[in-house]
Write a protein that holds these residues in place. Structure first.
Motif, mmCIF file in Angstrom:
data_model
loop_
_atom_site.group_PDB
_atom_site.id
_atom_site.type_symbol
_atom_site.label_atom_id
_atom_site.label_comp_id
_atom_site.label_asym_id
_atom_site.label_seq_id
_atom_site.Cartn_x
_atom_site.Cartn_y
_atom_site.Cartn_z
ATOM 1 N N VAL A 23 -2.632 -2.395 -2.706
ATOM 2 C CA VAL A 23 -1.944 -1.733 -1.601
ATOM 3 C C VAL A 23 -2.694 -1.953 -0.282
ATOM 4 O O VAL A 23 -2.084 -1.959 0.789
ATOM 5 N N TYR B 116 -4.284 -4.767 0.372
ATOM 6 C CA TYR B 116 -4.020 -6.152 0.762
ATOM 7 C C TYR B 116 -2.821 -6.242 1.695
ATOM 8 O O TYR B 116 -2.773 -7.115 2.578
ATOM 9 N N THR B 117 -1.843 -5.345 1.526
ATOM 10 C CA THR B 117 -0.622 -5.396 2.335
ATOM 11 C C THR B 117 -0.863 -5.011 3.786
ATOM 12 O O THR B 117 0.028 -5.228 4.626
ATOM 13 N N TRP C 163 4.862 -8.711 5.438
ATOM 14 C CA TRP C 163 4.132 -7.681 4.710
ATOM 15 C C TRP C 163 4.718 -6.288 4.859
ATOM 16 O O TRP C 163 4.748 -5.532 3.870
ATOM 17 N N ILE D 217 7.422 -6.356 2.357
ATOM 18 C CA ILE D 217 6.888 -6.251 1.001
ATOM 19 C C ILE D 217 6.502 -4.811 0.694
ATOM 20 O O ILE D 217 6.727 -4.314 -0.420
ATOM 21 N N GLN D 218 5.923 -4.110 1.658
ATOM 22 C CA GLN D 218 5.556 -2.710 1.436
ATOM 23 C C GLN D 218 6.779 -1.875 1.075
ATOM 24 O O GLN D 218 6.754 -1.100 0.103
ATOM 25 N N LEU E 295 8.102 -2.726 -2.398
ATOM 26 C CA LEU E 295 7.292 -2.209 -3.500
ATOM 27 C C LEU E 295 7.615 -0.756 -3.822
ATOM 28 O O LEU E 295 7.406 -0.318 -4.960
ATOM 29 N N CYS F 162 11.687 -11.805 1.961
ATOM 30 C CA CYS F 162 10.650 -12.518 2.719
ATOM 31 C C CYS F 162 11.190 -13.814 3.318
ATOM 32 O O CYS F 162 10.804 -14.203 4.431
ATOM 33 N N PRO G 129 2.113 0.107 8.943
ATOM 34 C CA PRO G 129 1.523 -0.209 7.634
ATOM 35 C C PRO G 129 0.457 0.787 7.201
ATOM 36 O O PRO G 129 0.358 1.108 6.012
#
Length: 324
Positions: free
Chosen positions: A64, A66-67, A126, A129-130, A133, A146, A252
């Motif tokens: 988490v 890394y995002t 990203w 992607i968050q 998820l 993406c 983020p």
């Protein structure tokens, strides 16, 4: 005292003196470069803090982080490049809304920072992607989201460097890609979050609303800057800088806090960590190793095979004795 004043004069931001805006009529000034260096420092500080916090977590819970670390690092490099007055190309403006004393053509040339679009290409997926998820979206659907995020960046990159009115065609492609990605998140991913509970759905709805609102402001900024040549490059960088700080830095981090507060198990993210089955290490004081254990097991297996191969001979001998 005079030596101190000379040191102060030699110090400061020398980016435009070293990397001058050659062949560009509309370019950034020292104030614009100072603002870009400020944004660079914010991203760098946030990246360092996120990395330090990441190492406090177990290895299977670091994904988490890394995002947020990856977009922070990409945007830090991006803003350092723009603050240094690098990563740009002179493009003839489509509309003559400004005139400067150094202008040599009727329309003039404007600084177009393609490095910004490279940073977006690496960082923009990203946040998507968050949000994906949060509902444990299937991997192929995440790739779909993406892809259209990257198509938005590519469309705007081509639109920046095209001089004719055809730039608005690529602008339309990029903006349509934003809408496709938002619809995908609003329908598929939101429906998947309903299986995880009302609190997860509420967090997703909040994060999606903020991300969608900010993402739809980017086309407005493009139309006022690289597209329509309405605002000067310094104002362009302030506009984009504020959007990038909120969309790619602040939100983020808010997502990370919310996920940590609710818990990875509740979000359905507890099974995404890396796990590995490793051979047991030898205990302290023992001289045997994993390799020796494997060789012992293989030798034992060879012995069993030899015993099995001798069984028919033993049976034959027993049968001869019985005949006698």
């Amino acid at each position: 005292m005079s030596e101190y004043l000379d040191l102060v004069k030699r110090g400061g931001n020398a980016a435009l003196r070293i990397n001058g805006p050659a062949k560009a009529d509309f370019h950034i000034t020292n104030r614009g470069s100072d603002w870009l260096f400020t944004v660079f420092c914010i991203y760098t500080f946030a990246c360092i803090v996120a990395i330090l916090l990441m190492f406090r977590k177990p290895a299977n819970e670091r994904f988490v982080y890394y995002t947020i670390i990856i977009p922070y690092a990409c945007m830090a490099v991006n803003y350092f490049t723009m603050a240094s007055n690098l990563g740009w190309a002179p493009v003839v403006a489509l509309y003559n809304r400004h005139r400067v004393s150094t202008q040599t053509t009727h329309l003039g040339t404007r600084q177009i920072y393609y490095s910004r679009l490279i940073g977006w290409f690496l960082a923009m997926p990203w946040p998507v992607i968050q949000m994906s998820l949060m509902g444990k979206t299937p991997i192929w659907h995440i790739i779909f989201n993406c892809f259209f995020t990257e198509l938005f960046v590519i469309g705007y990159l081509v639109a920046c460097v095209v001089h004719s009115t055809y730039k608005w065609g690529y602008y339309t492609f990029g903006t349509a890609s934003i809408i496709v990605t938002l619809i995908s998140l609003m329908t598929t991913t939101k429906n998947l979050t309903t299986r995880l509970g009302a609190d997860v759905t509420k967090i997703f709805t909040l994060m999606f609303g903020l991300n969608a609102f900010l993402w739809l402001i980017y086309p407005i900024c493009f139309g006022l800057s690289e597209g329509g040549n309405v605002i000067v490059p310094d104002s362009e960088h302030i506009f984009y800088g504020i959007l990038d700080l909120i969309y790619l830095c602040f939100l983020p981090a808010v997502w990370l806090v919310m996920v940590t507060y609710v818990g990875l198990e509740k979000m359905g993210l507890d099974t995404l960590g890396a796990t590995a089955d490793l051979d047991p290490l030898p205990t302290v004081g023992s001289t045997t190793s994993v390799a020796s254990k494997k060789s012992d097991s293989s030798s034992a297996g060879d012995g069993e095979e030899k015993k099995k191969s001798k069984l028919p001979l033993n049976k034959l001998k027993k049968s001869k004795k019985a005949d006698k």
